[in-house]
Scaffold this motif. Structure first.
Motif, PDB file in Angstrom:
ATOM      1  N   PHE A 127       8.271  -2.785 -25.696  1.00 45.48           N
ATOM      2  CA  PHE A 127       9.431  -1.931 -25.942  1.00 45.48           C
ATOM      3  C   PHE A 127       9.086  -0.928 -27.044  1.00 45.48           C
ATOM      4  CE2 PHE A 127      12.285  -5.197 -23.940  1.00 45.48           C
ATOM      5  CZ  PHE A 127      12.869  -4.332 -23.020  1.00 45.48           C
ATOM      6  N   PRO A 128       9.432   0.341 -26.861  1.00 49.89           N
ATOM      7  CA  PRO A 128       9.005   1.371 -27.818  1.00 49.89           C
ATOM      8  C   PRO A 128       9.737   1.324 -29.147  1.00 49.89           C
ATOM      9  CG  PRO A 128      10.423   2.329 -26.134  1.00 49.89           C
ATOM     10  CD  PRO A 128      10.142   0.917 -25.711  1.00 49.89           C
ATOM     11  N   ALA A 179       0.821  -1.204   0.000  1.00 50.82           N
ATOM     12  CA  ALA A 179       0.000   0.000   0.000  1.00 50.82           C
ATOM     13  C   ALA A 179       0.858   1.257   0.000  1.00 50.82           C
ATOM     14  CB  ALA A 179      -0.920  -0.008   1.216  1.00 50.82           C
ATOM     15  N   THR A 180       2.046   1.149   0.621  1.00 43.71           N
ATOM     16  CA  THR A 180       2.910   2.320   0.770  1.00 43.71           C
ATOM     17  C   THR A 180       3.732   2.588  -0.477  1.00 43.71           C
ATOM     18  OG1 THR A 180       3.081   1.868   3.136  1.00 43.71           O
ATOM     19  CG2 THR A 180       4.746   3.318   2.178  1.00 43.71           C
ATOM     20  N   PHE A 181       4.233   1.543  -1.114  1.00 40.48           N
ATOM     21  CA  PHE A 181       5.246   1.727  -2.139  1.00 40.48           C
ATOM     22  C   PHE A 181       4.750   1.704  -3.569  1.00 40.48           C
ATOM     23  CE2 PHE A 181       7.896   0.462   1.461  1.00 40.48           C
ATOM     24  CZ  PHE A 181       8.857   1.454   1.406  1.00 40.48           C
ATOM     25  N   TRP A 182       3.699   1.021  -3.857  1.00 43.34           N
ATOM     26  CA  TRP A 182       3.284   0.900  -5.257  1.00 43.34           C
ATOM     27  C   TRP A 182       2.268   1.968  -5.623  1.00 43.34           C
ATOM     28  CZ3 TRP A 182       6.299  -2.063  -8.075  1.00 43.34           C
ATOM     29  CH2 TRP A 182       7.016  -3.085  -7.437  1.00 43.34           C
ATOM     30  N   ASN A 183       2.715   3.235  -5.496  1.00 41.56           N
ATOM     31  CA  ASN A 183       1.803   4.352  -5.747  1.00 41.56           C
ATOM     32  C   ASN A 183       2.276   5.311  -6.823  1.00 41.56           C
ATOM     33  OD1 ASN A 183      -0.210   3.751  -3.739  1.00 41.56           O
ATOM     34  ND2 ASN A 183       1.275   4.371  -2.187  1.00 41.56           N
ATOM     35  N   THR A 184       3.586   5.444  -6.999  1.00 40.09           N
ATOM     36  CA  THR A 184       4.119   6.465  -7.895  1.00 40.09           C
ATOM     37  C   THR A 184       5.081   5.872  -8.912  1.00 40.09           C
ATOM     38  OG1 THR A 184       6.076   6.974  -6.577  1.00 40.09           O
ATOM     39  CG2 THR A 184       4.018   8.098  -5.972  1.00 40.09           C
ATOM     40  N   GLU A 185       5.382   6.679  -9.922  1.00 42.15           N
ATOM     41  CA  GLU A 185       6.349   6.270 -10.933  1.00 42.15           C
ATOM     42  C   GLU A 185       7.727   6.051 -10.312  1.00 42.15           C
ATOM     43  OE1 GLU A 185       7.890   7.892 -15.309  1.00 42.15           O
ATOM     44  OE2 GLU A 185       5.993   8.610 -14.442  1.00 42.15           O
ATOM     45  N   ASP A 186       8.071   6.862  -9.307  1.00 46.89           N
ATOM     46  CA  ASP A 186       9.343   6.677  -8.610  1.00 46.89           C
ATOM     47  C   ASP A 186       9.402   5.325  -7.915  1.00 46.89           C
ATOM     48  OD1 ASP A 186      10.437   9.050  -9.402  1.00 46.89           O
ATOM     49  OD2 ASP A 186       9.941  10.134  -7.564  1.00 46.89           O
ATOM     50  N   ASP A 187       8.270   4.896  -7.349  1.00 45.98           N
ATOM     51  CA  ASP A 187       8.224   3.578  -6.713  1.00 45.98           C
ATOM     52  C   ASP A 187       8.522   2.482  -7.737  1.00 45.98           C
ATOM     53  OD1 ASP A 187       7.510   4.857  -4.394  1.00 45.98           O
ATOM     54  OD2 ASP A 187       5.380   4.379  -4.558  1.00 45.98           O
ATOM     55  N   ALA A 188       7.931   2.619  -8.907  1.00 45.11           N
ATOM     56  CA  ALA A 188       8.146   1.624  -9.959  1.00 45.11           C
ATOM     57  C   ALA A 188       9.605   1.590 -10.388  1.00 45.11           C
ATOM     58  CB  ALA A 188       7.250   1.927 -11.158  1.00 45.11           C
ATOM     59  N   ASN A 189      10.193   2.771 -10.542  1.00 44.34           N
ATOM     60  CA  ASN A 189      11.613   2.828 -10.920  1.00 44.34           C
ATOM     61  C   ASN A 189      12.511   2.268  -9.820  1.00 44.34           C
ATOM     62  OD1 ASN A 189      11.658   3.967 -13.597  1.00 44.34           O
ATOM     63  ND2 ASN A 189      10.929   5.880 -12.703  1.00 44.34           N
ATOM     64  N   THR A 205      -0.114   5.525 -11.892  1.00 44.89           N
ATOM     65  CA  THR A 205      -0.217   6.608 -12.873  1.00 44.89           C
ATOM     66  C   THR A 205       1.180   7.062 -13.279  1.00 44.89           C
ATOM     67  OG1 THR A 205      -2.310   7.365 -11.925  1.00 44.89           O
ATOM     68  CG2 THR A 205      -1.081   8.933 -13.299  1.00 44.89           C
ATOM     69  N   PHE A 206       1.444   7.091 -14.578  1.00 43.03           N
ATOM     70  CA  PHE A 206       2.739   7.484 -15.119  1.00 43.03           C
ATOM     71  C   PHE A 206       2.608   8.787 -15.904  1.00 43.03           C
ATOM     72  CE2 PHE A 206       3.960   3.316 -13.923  1.00 43.03           C
ATOM     73  CZ  PHE A 206       5.344   3.211 -14.012  1.00 43.03           C
ATOM     74  N   THR A 207       3.736   9.472 -16.064  1.00 42.50           N
ATOM     75  CA  THR A 207       3.741  10.687 -16.877  1.00 42.50           C
ATOM     76  C   THR A 207       3.493  10.368 -18.341  1.00 42.50           C
ATOM     77  OG1 THR A 207       6.149  10.519 -17.059  1.00 42.50           O
ATOM     78  CG2 THR A 207       5.274  11.952 -15.323  1.00 42.50           C
ATOM     79  N   SER A 208       3.852   9.148 -18.740  1.00 44.43           N
ATOM     80  CA  SER A 208       3.564   8.702 -20.110  1.00 44.43           C
ATOM     81  C   SER A 208       3.390   7.195 -20.120  1.00 44.43           C
ATOM     82  CB  SER A 208       4.687   9.108 -21.066  1.00 44.43           C
ATOM     83  OG  SER A 208       5.829   8.289 -20.881  1.00 44.43           O
ATOM     84  N   GLU A 209       2.555   6.735 -21.015  1.00 50.91           N
ATOM     85  CA  GLU A 209       2.326   5.299 -21.146  1.00 50.91           C
ATOM     86  C   GLU A 209       3.605   4.591 -21.580  1.00 50.91           C
ATOM     87  OE1 GLU A 209      -0.231   2.040 -20.637  1.00 50.91           O
ATOM     88  OE2 GLU A 209      -0.445   4.166 -20.127  1.00 50.91           O
ATOM     89  N   ALA A 210       4.436   5.283 -22.346  1.00 50.81           N
ATOM     90  CA  ALA A 210       5.691   4.691 -22.819  1.00 50.81           C
ATOM     91  C   ALA A 210       6.612   4.337 -21.659  1.00 50.81           C
ATOM     92  CB  ALA A 210       6.393   5.649 -23.783  1.00 50.81           C
ATOM     93  N   ASN A 211       6.641   5.186 -20.624  1.00 49.60           N
ATOM     94  CA  ASN A 211       7.474   4.909 -19.453  1.00 49.60           C
ATOM     95  C   ASN A 211       6.995   3.649 -18.730  1.00 49.60           C
ATOM     96  OD1 ASN A 211       8.987   7.156 -19.999  1.00 49.60           O
ATOM     97  ND2 ASN A 211       8.055   8.443 -18.418  1.00 49.60           N
ATOM     98  N   ARG A 212       5.677   3.540 -18.581  1.00 47.77           N
ATOM     99  CA  ARG A 212       5.128   2.347 -17.939  1.00 47.77           C
ATOM    100  C   ARG A 212       5.457   1.092 -18.750  1.00 47.77           C
ATOM    101  NH1 ARG A 212       0.160   2.380 -15.366  1.00 47.77           N
ATOM    102  NH2 ARG A 212      -0.567   4.003 -16.810  1.00 47.77           N
ATOM    103  N   ASN A 213       5.246   1.179 -20.057  1.00 43.49           N
ATOM    104  CA  ASN A 213       5.472   0.013 -20.912  1.00 43.49           C
ATOM    105  C   ASN A 213       6.930  -0.436 -20.897  1.00 43.49           C
ATOM    106  OD1 ASN A 213       2.803  -0.007 -21.592  1.00 43.49           O
ATOM    107  ND2 ASN A 213       3.062   0.962 -23.591  1.00 43.49           N
TER     108      ASN A 213
END
Length: 493
Positions: free
Chosen positions: A194-195, A35-45, A122-130
């Motif tokens: 991959f883009p 619940a704490t960590f999987w919230n932001t793009e930074d968490d994913a990175n 939620t990501f700044t761009s779908e490409a970053n998530r992908n």
């Protein structure tokens, strides 16, 4: 890579694997942390970074042991063997079984977490998530490819282990065919995500060209080992053609491929990044020369080439079997290993030992540190896989063989030019070329397995023909004690 913040450090603890949670009884932390960590793009990175750190942990030593140590390339050094001789003498047992698979499953766990939670961020761009999802799929495919080649049937885990229940963590071994179905499915998913066919800076993250190199490796294996036949050879060849469309090239100077100050060069397709302070030294430290074991009566030229020696005992040495196969006009010889000869009182030279010169580290403040990147795929490997795929399809593999040889022999290339021959002869030549080109890079054992030549070419196996179970590693007693549904590989019982 970005500086690690507190959240990433905590996330690394979460990703540390079920064995730690079992001992410390931290089951509730997993739920709070998700619940704490999987919230932001930074968490994913941050999770992505942790996954690559775990890969580095496994390539520091284990990758070489699984992928090469049991082949014909290594022998004991003057410093002894430190137990490594069980590999190249092929005396492994369930007691002396080598590195366990636990570390690899921690990487799988990291990838599974990313694949479960990143789609909801939620990501700044779908490409970053992908791109993150593509890397997780590729990493999981690569790790399972290591697992299935090393132990054969292994447990197949596709969901993160969250919470301690027997149903969640205790699994039987899956069939090899099912594991390869997962590997190929992950590769197909990554291809969609991959883009483009470009590399990231440094070439130490999975990219589309690296994915295609992995895909070719996988499909060559299933073509030869799982009756994949022509369809799998064609898939491998198509993937290799895609790698060649990317920004890759053979370096003119073979030795420069591996130098610390030339990381991420155009020959590299995928590497594992090592940096001073950030990473531990890798296994190549144990393949160099120690001051107390280096004779004083060697010539100055050899001393100059060796340079700064290492502060630990070497326990691996290039074998006579591999050294004898290089010709004097092959630039790969002196860039791969150094032979040390002593100057005897009667004016003759006597062979003393050899050291691996690939990945020979960097000297920092007078200390040699073995923090070269571990290269998983490079362009010469791609060319030789392409030759193998073409030969499997009845096509002429000589153009790819000759590209590799031209770099190796330079002005002497004319007398080493290869002309297409029978399928059997071509495969024999390709396998030897892979030895000369890729020796000590963690691939030789798996090459011997794929070409079905281990019992023919490994001295310690020549008298054990028919004991096919030896092509797999035994499962350690420690692993069996943790995995009640897992049974030992046949032959090691």
């Amino acid at each position: 890579m970005k500086k690690i913040n507190l959240k990433i450090i905590l996330l690394a603890l979460i990703l540390s694997g079920i064995s730690c949670t079992e001992k410390l009884n931290l089951n509730p932390v997993s739920q709070i942390s998700n619940a704490t960590f999987w919230n932001t793009e930074d968490d994913a990175n941050g999770a992505l970074y942790g996954m690559y750190v775990r890969l580095r942990d496994q390539t520091a030593s284990n990758y070489f042991i699984w992928g090469e140590a049991r082949s014909e390339t290594m022998a004991r050094s003057p410093g002894g063997a430190d137990g490594k001789d069980v590999y190249y003498e092929n005396r492994i047992t369930s007691i002396n079984s080598g590195p366990t698979w636990q570390g690899l499953y921690r990487i799988v766990h990291d990838a599974n977490l990313i694949l479960k939670y990143v789609p909801g961020i939620t990501f700044t761009s779908e490409a970053n998530r992908n791109k993150i999802l593509a890397q997780a799929h590729t990493m999981r495919a690569f790790v399972y490819f290591v697992l299935v080649r090393t132990w054969g049937e292994v447990p197949m885990v596709t969901e993160p282990t969250e919470g301690y229940t027997a149903e969640a963590i205790q699994k039987e071994r899956a069939k090899k065919e099912d594991i390869f179905s997962l590997i190929k499915s992950d590769i197909a998913e990554a291809e969609k995500l991959f883009p483009n066919n470009s590399f990231g800076t440094g070439r130490y993250l999975w990219s589309q060209p690296a994915l295609y190199a992995l895909k070719a490796d996988v499909f060559l294996w299933t073509a030869k080992k799982l009756n994949g036949g022509q369809a799998d050879f064609e898939a491998a060849l198509n993937a290799l053609n895609e790698v060649e469309k990317s920004d890759v090239a053979l370096l003119d100077n073979f030795g420069r491929i591996f130098d610390f100050d030339n990381k991420g060069n155009k020959e590299v397709v995928m590497a594992v990044r090592y940096q001073d302070i950030e990473a531990p030294e890798n296994e190549y430290r144990n393949m160099y020369s120690y001051p107390n074991l280096t004779p004083t009566n060697i010539d100055q030229e050899t001393k100059d080439v060796l340079g700064v020696l290492v502060g630990s005992y070497s326990v691996w040495s290039p074998s006579a079997t591999v050294r004898s196969q290089f010709t004097a006009d092959d630039q790969r010889k002196n860039a791969s290993f150094i032979e040390i000869y002593t100057n005897e009182a009667n004016g003759t030279k006597a062979y003393y030992s050899s050291v691996v010169y690939k990945f020979n580290g960097v000297v920092i403040s007078g200390v040699r540190k073995f923090i070269d990147d571990i290269i998983l795929y490079r362009y010469a490997d791609v060319l030789l896989m392409k030759a193998e795929a073409k030969n499997g399809l009845g096509q002429d593999p000589s153009p790819e063989i000759n590209k590799v040889r031209q770099r190796a022999y330079g002005s002497s290339f004319a007398k080493h030019t290869y002309v297409n021959d029978t399928k059997v002869k071509n495969d024999e030549v390709i396998l030897k070329e892979r030895l000369l080109e890729l020796a000590f890079e963690g691939k030789r054992w798996w090459d011997l397995a794929r070409f079905d030549k281990a019992f023919e070419l490994v001295p310690s196996l020549k008298t054990q023909a028919g004991k096919n179970y030896l092509m797999l590693f035994p499962i350690s007693e420690a692993t069996l004690s943790l995995e009640p549904k897992v049974v030992q590989n046949e032959g090691y019982k």
